[in-house]
Design a protein around this motif. Structure first.
Motif: not given
Length: 143
Positions: A90-97, A70-78
């Motif tokens: 780094a921002t994509a990871y932060h936004l995904g989290q 689920r986390y990977v899905g959110h980060v992948r979208v970003r």
């Protein structure tokens, strides 16, 4: 029984990887034997001083995989939106989290995520994604 600790989660994922990577054995053994081997590896990381059952580690592994995916899905979208959004990985990871946590759960599986990403690659790497398909979905031909 007490909740799994981060140390136990990491040991479980590592035990899974060790057993799944065994030549032939990891790929060919039946489920019961496979999970018993994982339990042996898991317990060995704690000097056999831990009381967990095969069922409990199977359930925990399933929960960890679901949460990480689920986390990977959110980060992948970003990650896909980086160019349009004008931000970096780094921002994509932060936004995904942040998106993951908006669902009401705190992200606590960073160490597990890193192991899965390193050992199992594409499935758990949010920076890897297939380009959008630009063809006819009925016959699969590229446009």
């Amino acid at each position: 029984m007490a909740a799994f600790s981060t140390e136990e989660d990491v040991a479980l994922i590592r035990a899974f990887y060790v057993v799944a990577s065994e030549p032939l054995i990891g790929r060919e053994m039946e489920g019961r034997v496979f999970w018993n081997r994982i339990l042996e590896e898991f317990r060995a990381s704690f000097g056999n001083n831990i009381e967990r059952s095969t069922k409990s580690i199977q359930c925990r592994f399933t929960i960890l995989k679901q949460n990480v995916k689920r986390y990977v899905g959110h980060v992948r979208v970003r990650c896909r939106g980086m160019a349009a959004g004008g931000y970096n990985v780094a921002t994509a990871y932060h936004l995904g989290q942040a998106a993951y946590e908006e669902e009401g759960k705190i992200w606590r599986h960073g160490a597990v995520f890193e192991i899965l990403k390193t050992q199992f690659g594409r499935e758990y790497d949010p920076e890897f994604f297939h380009p959008p398909f630009k063809g006819n979905p009925e016959d699969g031909a590229e446009a």
